[in-house]
Design an enzyme around this catalytic site. Structure first.
Site, PDB file in Angstrom:
ATOM      1  N   ARG A  25       3.888 107.056  26.331  1.00  0.00           N
ATOM      2  CA  ARG A  25       3.777 108.462  26.691  1.00  0.00           C
ATOM      3  C   ARG A  25       2.861 109.162  25.689  1.00  0.00           C
ATOM      4  O   ARG A  25       2.466 108.584  24.688  1.00  0.00           O
ATOM      5  CB  ARG A  25       5.175 109.110  26.725  1.00  0.00           C
ATOM      6  CG  ARG A  25       5.975 108.698  25.490  1.00  0.00           C
ATOM      7  CD  ARG A  25       6.858 109.702  24.972  1.00  0.00           C
ATOM      8  NE  ARG A  25       6.158 110.878  24.590  1.00  0.00           N
ATOM      9  CZ  ARG A  25       5.462 111.007  23.456  1.00  0.00           C
ATOM     10  NH1 ARG A  25       5.348 110.014  22.589  1.00  0.00           N
ATOM     11  NH2 ARG A  25       4.860 112.139  23.174  1.00  0.00           N
ATOM     12  N   GLY A  26       2.579 110.464  26.002  1.00  0.00           N
ATOM     13  CA  GLY A  26       1.592 111.180  25.203  1.00  0.00           C
ATOM     14  C   GLY A  26       0.245 110.983  25.882  1.00  0.00           C
ATOM     15  O   GLY A  26      -0.107 109.861  26.279  1.00  0.00           O
ATOM     16  N   ALA A  27      -0.509 112.082  26.016  1.00  0.00           N
ATOM     17  CA  ALA A  27      -1.696 112.065  26.870  1.00  0.00           C
ATOM     18  C   ALA A  27      -2.688 110.930  26.544  1.00  0.00           C
ATOM     19  O   ALA A  27      -3.056 110.157  27.447  1.00  0.00           O
ATOM     20  CB  ALA A  27      -2.377 113.429  26.816  1.00  0.00           C
TER      21      ALA A  27
ATOM     22  N   ARG B  53       1.741 109.796  36.679  1.00  0.00           N
ATOM     23  CA  ARG B  53       2.094 111.098  36.084  1.00  0.00           C
ATOM     24  C   ARG B  53       0.920 112.058  36.313  1.00  0.00           C
ATOM     25  O   ARG B  53      -0.226 111.678  36.080  1.00  0.00           O
ATOM     26  CB  ARG B  53       2.405 110.971  34.589  1.00  0.00           C
ATOM     27  CG  ARG B  53       3.658 110.140  34.296  1.00  0.00           C
ATOM     28  CD  ARG B  53       4.085 110.273  32.845  1.00  0.00           C
ATOM     29  NE  ARG B  53       4.732 111.545  32.579  1.00  0.00           N
ATOM     30  CZ  ARG B  53       5.025 111.983  31.354  1.00  0.00           C
ATOM     31  NH1 ARG B  53       4.708 111.257  30.303  1.00  0.00           N
ATOM     32  NH2 ARG B  53       5.627 113.141  31.180  1.00  0.00           N
TER      33      ARG B  53
ATOM     34  N   GLN C  92      11.690 114.004  22.526  1.00  0.00           N
ATOM     35  CA  GLN C  92      10.576 113.327  21.850  1.00  0.00           C
ATOM     36  C   GLN C  92      10.455 113.781  20.390  1.00  0.00           C
ATOM     37  O   GLN C  92      10.037 113.004  19.523  1.00  0.00           O
ATOM     38  CB  GLN C  92       9.251 113.599  22.576  1.00  0.00           C
ATOM     39  CG  GLN C  92       9.109 112.929  23.928  1.00  0.00           C
ATOM     40  CD  GLN C  92       9.597 113.811  25.065  1.00  0.00           C
ATOM     41  OE1 GLN C  92      10.488 114.645  24.896  1.00  0.00           O
ATOM     42  NE2 GLN C  92       9.030 113.631  26.238  1.00  0.00           N
TER      43      GLN C  92
ATOM     44  N   ASP D 277      -1.738 118.258  26.894  1.00  0.00           N
ATOM     45  CA  ASP D 277      -1.912 117.274  27.975  1.00  0.00           C
ATOM     46  C   ASP D 277      -3.115 117.586  28.845  1.00  0.00           C
ATOM     47  O   ASP D 277      -3.674 116.706  29.489  1.00  0.00           O
ATOM     48  CB  ASP D 277      -0.650 117.204  28.832  1.00  0.00           C
ATOM     49  CG  ASP D 277       0.445 116.484  28.079  1.00  0.00           C
ATOM     50  OD1 ASP D 277       1.116 117.124  27.244  1.00  0.00           O
ATOM     51  OD2 ASP D 277       0.592 115.267  28.271  1.00  0.00           O
TER      52      ASP D 277
ATOM     53  N   ASN E 215       1.155 121.706  27.671  1.00  0.00           N
ATOM     54  CA  ASN E 215       1.806 120.752  26.770  1.00  0.00           C
ATOM     55  C   ASN E 215       3.284 120.693  27.141  1.00  0.00           C
ATOM     56  O   ASN E 215       3.731 121.396  28.065  1.00  0.00           O
ATOM     57  CB  ASN E 215       1.605 121.175  25.306  1.00  0.00           C
ATOM     58  CG  ASN E 215       2.016 120.069  24.334  1.00  0.00           C
ATOM     59  OD1 ASN E 215       1.620 118.921  24.495  1.00  0.00           O
ATOM     60  ND2 ASN E 215       2.819 120.402  23.336  1.00  0.00           N
ATOM     61  N   LYS E 216       4.025 119.876  26.443  1.00  0.00           N
ATOM     62  CA  LYS E 216       5.443 119.673  26.738  1.00  0.00           C
ATOM     63  C   LYS E 216       6.195 120.989  26.932  1.00  0.00           C
ATOM     64  O   LYS E 216       5.979 121.950  26.194  1.00  0.00           O
ATOM     65  CB  LYS E 216       6.057 118.873  25.584  1.00  0.00           C
ATOM     66  CG  LYS E 216       7.533 118.591  25.674  1.00  0.00           C
ATOM     67  CD  LYS E 216       7.953 117.933  26.972  1.00  0.00           C
ATOM     68  CE  LYS E 216       7.185 116.667  27.293  1.00  0.00           C
ATOM     69  NZ  LYS E 216       7.360 116.260  28.712  1.00  0.00           N
TER      70      LYS E 216
HETATM   71  O1  MRU Z   1       6.133 113.793  28.496  1.00  0.00           O
HETATM   72  P1  MRU Z   1       5.377 113.315  27.292  1.00  0.00           P
HETATM   73  O2  MRU Z   1       6.258 112.808  26.213  1.00  0.00           O
HETATM   74  O3  MRU Z   1       4.274 112.348  27.676  1.00  0.00           O
HETATM   75  O4  MRU Z   1       4.668 114.632  26.736  1.00  0.00           O
HETATM   76  C1  MRU Z   1       3.811 114.497  25.626  1.00  0.00           C
HETATM   77  C2  MRU Z   1       3.280 115.770  25.141  1.00  0.00           C
HETATM   78  O5  MRU Z   1       3.516 116.826  25.676  1.00  0.00           O
HETATM   79  C3  MRU Z   1       2.326 115.683  23.974  1.00  0.00           C
HETATM   80  O6  MRU Z   1       2.431 116.808  23.160  1.00  0.00           O
HETATM   81  C4  MRU Z   1       0.890 115.590  24.514  1.00  0.00           C
HETATM   82  O7  MRU Z   1       0.771 114.578  25.445  1.00  0.00           O
HETATM   83  C5  MRU Z   1      -0.097 115.359  23.418  1.00  0.00           C
HETATM   84  S1  MRU Z   1      -0.003 113.724  22.755  1.00  0.00           S
HETATM   85  C6  MRU Z   1      -1.188 113.549  21.574  1.00  0.00           C
END
Ligand code: MRU
Length: 353
Positions: free
Chosen positions: A50-52, A93, A201, A242, A252-253
């Site tokens: 996970r994470g962009a 996603r 997270q 994201d 973002n999250k």
């Molecule tokens: O749902 P997730 O855990 O994939 O969400 C991740 C985030 O929101 C991060 O802050 C974002 O992807 C940046 S990662 C460098």
């Protein structure tokens, strides 16, 4: 400490993808093997990876897994399968644009070689492109860290939301890269990590990464951020993103927007750290960013325990959009984008692309 290897391709084009199963952290640091595209898709969907930026890298390797079964066949079947596989991965996603950016890179690669290369050569080239995306991300994260660290002063308290660390990228992070680089340059910082409901997270991953690097960190519930700011414990906020629209609105999250509002109320600068691959200049504003909605059970039955009555109505958006006017600066590999306006973004990204 050695860097976390979030994901790893093992072998040649016929090899497999290995990734840290982030759903097991912080209790267990274990990897899983993806030997077909379906396993890679499931790993992305279920947030094992996970994470962009990490999602983009995983999707790129996922394409290679997807074309493996047809790499010894004819070109027509290969091309058909390639299209199916990229479409399939695009449905894992919706919010992080890095996933679509990575798939587009592979599509461009395939289109350029399709006329001359054999299916096996195409599979090899797709793997080379996926590896390039992976390697570039390592360098980009360090550049982001270097630029962002200049904004952090010795002795400051800083706050972050979710996890934008090594686990969310090839290995060093975006928002956390800023903290890592500040600490590596000798600045004493104290990080406040929001736990990040509903999937935690922040609690599970961000605190773990900071602890691994010996950076002082305090875990707080999301609802405590404003009070922590009011008490004067925080002088800067840095989060990841994201997808960032052309005007600087940043998805973002879920919960990031509330943090930005609280930071504005306390006159604390709120920065967003993200690579160029997270910018979606085709969208004029954040209104067009697709927001993923996830299973209500993540809220009602988080981590195996029912915490709400049966049958309760639930809304579970996984991301929110922070308007550009709340963002003090965007930290990308090219440097700091400030002020956060469409003109400045176009200038910095356009000039450097
Ligand atoms: O749902 P997730 O855990 O994939 O969400 C991740 C985030 O929101 C991060 O802050 C974002 O992807 C940046 S990662 C460098």
């Amino acid at each position: 400490m050695t860097n976390i290897e979030t994901l790893r391709w093992v072998g040649d084009w016929a090899g497999h993808l290995e990734l840290i199963d982030q759903t097991l952290l912080p209790i267990e640091l274990a990897t899983i093997e993806c030997r077909d595209v379906e396993t890679a898709w499931e790993a992305i969907k279920m947030l094992r990876v996970r994470g962009a930026p990490a999602i983009g890298i995983a999707a790129a390797y996922g394409v290679v897994l997807g074309v493996q079964p047809v790499a010894s066949g004819d070109k027509e079947s290969f091309c058909r399968r390639f299209e199916e596989v990229t479409e399939y991965l695009a449905k894992s996603r919706p919010t992080a644009v890095n996933l679509f950016w990575a798939l587009d890179r592979l599509k461009r690669k395939a289109a350029a070689l399709q006329g001359t290369a054999s299916p096996k050569e195409l599979a090899e080239s797709l793997l080379a492109e996926a590896r390039a995306i992976h390697e570039e991300d390592r360098r980009i994260c360090r550049d982001i860290g270097r630029h962002g660290a200049e904004l952090i002063e010795d002795g400051q308290g800083v706050l972050t939301h979710c996890n934008a660390g090594g686990l969310a990228t090839a290995d060093y992070g975006t928002a956390l890269a800023v903290f890592f680089a500040a600490a590596e340059s000798g600045k004493r910082i104290h990080v406040y990590a929001d736990e990040t409901r509903p999937l935690l997270q922040g609690a599970r991953l961000t605190t773990w990464e900071l602890q691994q690097r010996g950076i002082p960190v305090t875990l707080i519930c999301d609802s405590m951020a404003a009070q922590v700011m009011r008490e004067g414990r925080v002088q800067a906020v840095v989060t990841g993103a994201d997808r960032i629209a052309a005007n600087g609105d940043a998805a973002n999250k879920i919960g990031t927007y509330s943090v930005a509002l609280a930071a504005a109320a306390h006159k604390i600068p709120f920065y967003v750290a993200a690579p160029q691959s997270t910018f979606d200049l085709s969208l004029p504003s954040g209104d067009g960013i697709p927001i993923e909605e996830r299973d209500p059970r993540e809220i009602t039955h988080g981590f195996g325990r029912q915490t709400a009555p049966d049958g309760i109505d639930v809304y579970n958006p996984a991301f929110d959009v922070t308007p550009a006017e709340l963002i003090a600066g965007l930290i990308c590999e090219k440097g700091l984008i400030q002020p956060v306006t469409a003109e400045r973004i176009a200038e910095v990204l356009g000039a450097c692309s």
